[in-house]
Enzyme design. Structure first.
Site, short mmCIF file in Angstrom:
data_model
loop_
_atom_site.label_atom_id
_atom_site.label_comp_id
_atom_site.label_asym_id
_atom_site.label_seq_id
_atom_site.Cartn_x
_atom_site.Cartn_y
_atom_site.Cartn_z
N ARG A 1 0.71 -1.32 -0.09
CA ARG A 1 0.07 0.06 0.06
C ARG A 1 0.87 1.17 -0.14
O ARG A 1 0.25 2.33 -0.52
CB ARG A 1 -0.95 0.18 1.17
CG ARG A 1 -1.93 -0.89 1.30
CD ARG A 1 -2.78 -0.96 2.35
NE ARG A 1 -4.32 -1.75 1.82
CZ ARG A 1 -5.25 -1.78 2.90
NH1 ARG A 1 -5.36 -0.86 3.80
NH2 ARG A 1 -6.26 -2.61 2.69
N ASP B 1 -4.04 3.82 5.36
CA ASP B 1 -2.92 3.49 4.14
C ASP B 1 -3.76 3.14 3.00
O ASP B 1 -3.08 2.74 1.78
CB ASP B 1 -1.77 2.52 4.65
CG ASP B 1 -2.59 1.33 5.19
OD1 ASP B 1 -3.76 1.01 4.92
OD2 ASP B 1 -1.94 0.32 5.46
N ASP B 2 -5.05 3.30 2.85
CA ASP B 2 -5.65 2.86 1.38
C ASP B 2 -6.27 4.46 1.07
O ASP B 2 -7.33 4.34 0.41
CB ASP B 2 -6.67 1.78 1.59
CG ASP B 2 -7.79 2.12 2.57
OD1 ASP B 2 -7.73 3.00 3.40
OD2 ASP B 2 -8.88 1.24 2.78
N ASP C 1 -11.61 4.83 15.79
CA ASP C 1 -12.56 6.13 15.00
C ASP C 1 -13.76 6.25 16.17
O ASP C 1 -14.08 7.42 16.28
CB ASP C 1 -12.68 5.90 13.82
CG ASP C 1 -13.44 4.71 13.18
OD1 ASP C 1 -13.61 3.74 14.19
OD2 ASP C 1 -13.70 4.39 12.12
N HIS D 1 -13.68 3.63 1.84
CA HIS D 1 -13.64 2.49 1.13
C HIS D 1 -15.23 1.74 1.32
O HIS D 1 -15.46 1.09 0.48
CB HIS D 1 -12.70 1.57 1.07
CG HIS D 1 -12.66 0.49 2.27
ND1 HIS D 1 -11.65 0.84 3.10
CD2 HIS D 1 -13.51 -0.04 2.98
CE1 HIS D 1 -11.83 0.34 4.32
NE2 HIS D 1 -13.11 -0.27 4.31
#
Ligand SMILES: *[C@@H]1O[C@H](CO)[C@@H](O)[C@H](O)[C@H]1NC(C)=O
Length: 376
Positions: free
Chosen positions: A131, A204-205, A291, A315
């Protein structure tokens, strides 16, 4: 580097802020305990939506000059950096801030700059080579000094590729609640140490549209409490309060995978409950991911509302519905695998899908066509 006297001043200042914040919270908690019978969860329904911060010259000016709120920044350094930006063309780098405000006369005297932002990217050792390369090739190039990768191992190769910007959190590399909260906790603590005005967390995406992020932050004052992000649920989350059995509490939280930002003012108020690893304890107590824990601390404990920013994308959203003519305005993009062969990615012409499975290279060339690897 930092003189002892300055360090002492800093510690004193921080202590003062911490004590004040702690007192506020204790007061708040006792108040809400007292009022708990009369207050249901009804308040929260509207709390996720708030108007943008009104900005004014005098407000920013006062905050900087009183230098109580700015925790780490040496006020003189703040003056210098503003001067450096606003009056770059002249050589009068020692004119005082007063003059600069008068001289520019714009409604945005304290233009937020990239250097005011601390960007953290959460990753894990198994994803480094999958990634990070596309991030390093694209948006990292626009924020090399501001971006830090929080991971769970030492990786000399990527330490070199990021110019020493990998932080080994020493957290577990498993994807469980405790490991995630552990990393967020370290991200938060490292941010506090930097003295930057904004903390922005990404995964990291994520592809981060760096200039757009800076423009977003410029609309809000870091001396006010701001929690900017995007929820991925339609209603506030409801959980049972473990302290008082069977009492429901509800709050919004910004999806970590879409990215979110906290102003320094808010981060300082969080110190008594969330710094020095306390973030992990809270995550453990409510037994929810990083989160969500962030939302719990900010919305429930501190009673500061999430401000929804639609241009953050995780995503969890279908990427194909984002229209290409709006890409310049979007702040983050993401990707995921629906199945082995089908991916959730942005719809964009550009590089071959084999070369650019995440579409991040294509997005980057669409936004910043001058980049060296982009076709001309
Ligand atoms: C992780 O552990 C190493 C070795 O004990 C230490 O030097 C480093 O500061 C730790 N990192 C963090 C973020 O605490």
């Amino acid at each position: 580097m930092v003189s002892v006297a300055r360090l002492k001043r800093l510690v004193q200042g921080l202590t003062l802020v911490a004590v004040a914040a702690y007192t506020t919270i204790v007061l708040y908690q006792s108040m809400s305990t007292a009022a708990s019978s009369s207050r249901g969860p009804s308040r929260q329904q509207v709390s996720g939506w708030q108007e943008r911060a009104p900005r004014s010259i005098s407000k920013d000016y006062d905050a900087i000059n009183s230098n109580i709120i700015l925790p780490v920044a040496d006020p003189a350094a703040v003056h210098r950096s503003h001067n450096a930006k606003v009056t770059r063309k002249t050589s009068e780098s020692d004119t005082n801030y007063n003059n600069v405000v008068l001289a520019t006369g714009t409604s945005r005297p304290v233009g937020t700059q990239l250097s005011d932002v601390f960007i953290s990217v959460k990753t894990t050792r198994n994803y480094h080579k999958w990634r990070l390369p596309v991030i390093l090739k694209t948006w990292f190039q626009l924020a090399k000094d501001q971006t830090w990768f929080f991971t769970d191992s030492d990786d000399l190769e990527y330490q070199e590729k990021t110019n020493g910007h990998m932080v080994n959190t020493n957290c577990s590399s498993s994807h469980n609640r405790k490991a995630l909260c552990c990393k967020m906790s370290v991200e938060f603590d490292v941010f506090l140490e930097t003295g930057k005005k904004w903390f922005c967390h990404f995964d990291d995406d994520n592809y981060v549209n760096v200039p757009r992020l800076v423009r977003l932050l410029a609309d809000y004052s870091p001396q006010e409490d701001w929690y900017l992000g995007k929820p991925s649920i339609r209603a506030p989350l409801e959980i049972l309060n473990r302290d008082k059995s069977a009492q429901k509490i509800s709050f919004w939280f910004a999806t970590g995978g879409a990215g979110f930002c906290l102003s320094r003012s808010l981060a300082l108020k969080m110190i008594p409950v969330a710094s020095g690893g306390k973030f992990i304890s809270i995550g453990e107590k409510i037994r929810l991911p990083d989160d969500v824990t962030m939302g719990y601390i900010i919305e429930h404990l501190l009673r500061k509302p999430l401000t929804v920013i639609d241009q953050f994308h995780s995503h969890l959203e279908p990427m194909k519905f984002l229209r290409q003519d709006t890409f310049h305005d979007q702040i983050t993009f993401s990707y995921s695998h629906y199945s082995r062969d089908e991916m959730n990615v942005v719809k964009i012409d550009g590089f071959n899908k084999r070369i650019d499975p995440t579409r991040f290279l294509s997005i980057h060339c669409f936004l910043f066509s001058y980049s060296s690897f982009c076709p001309r």
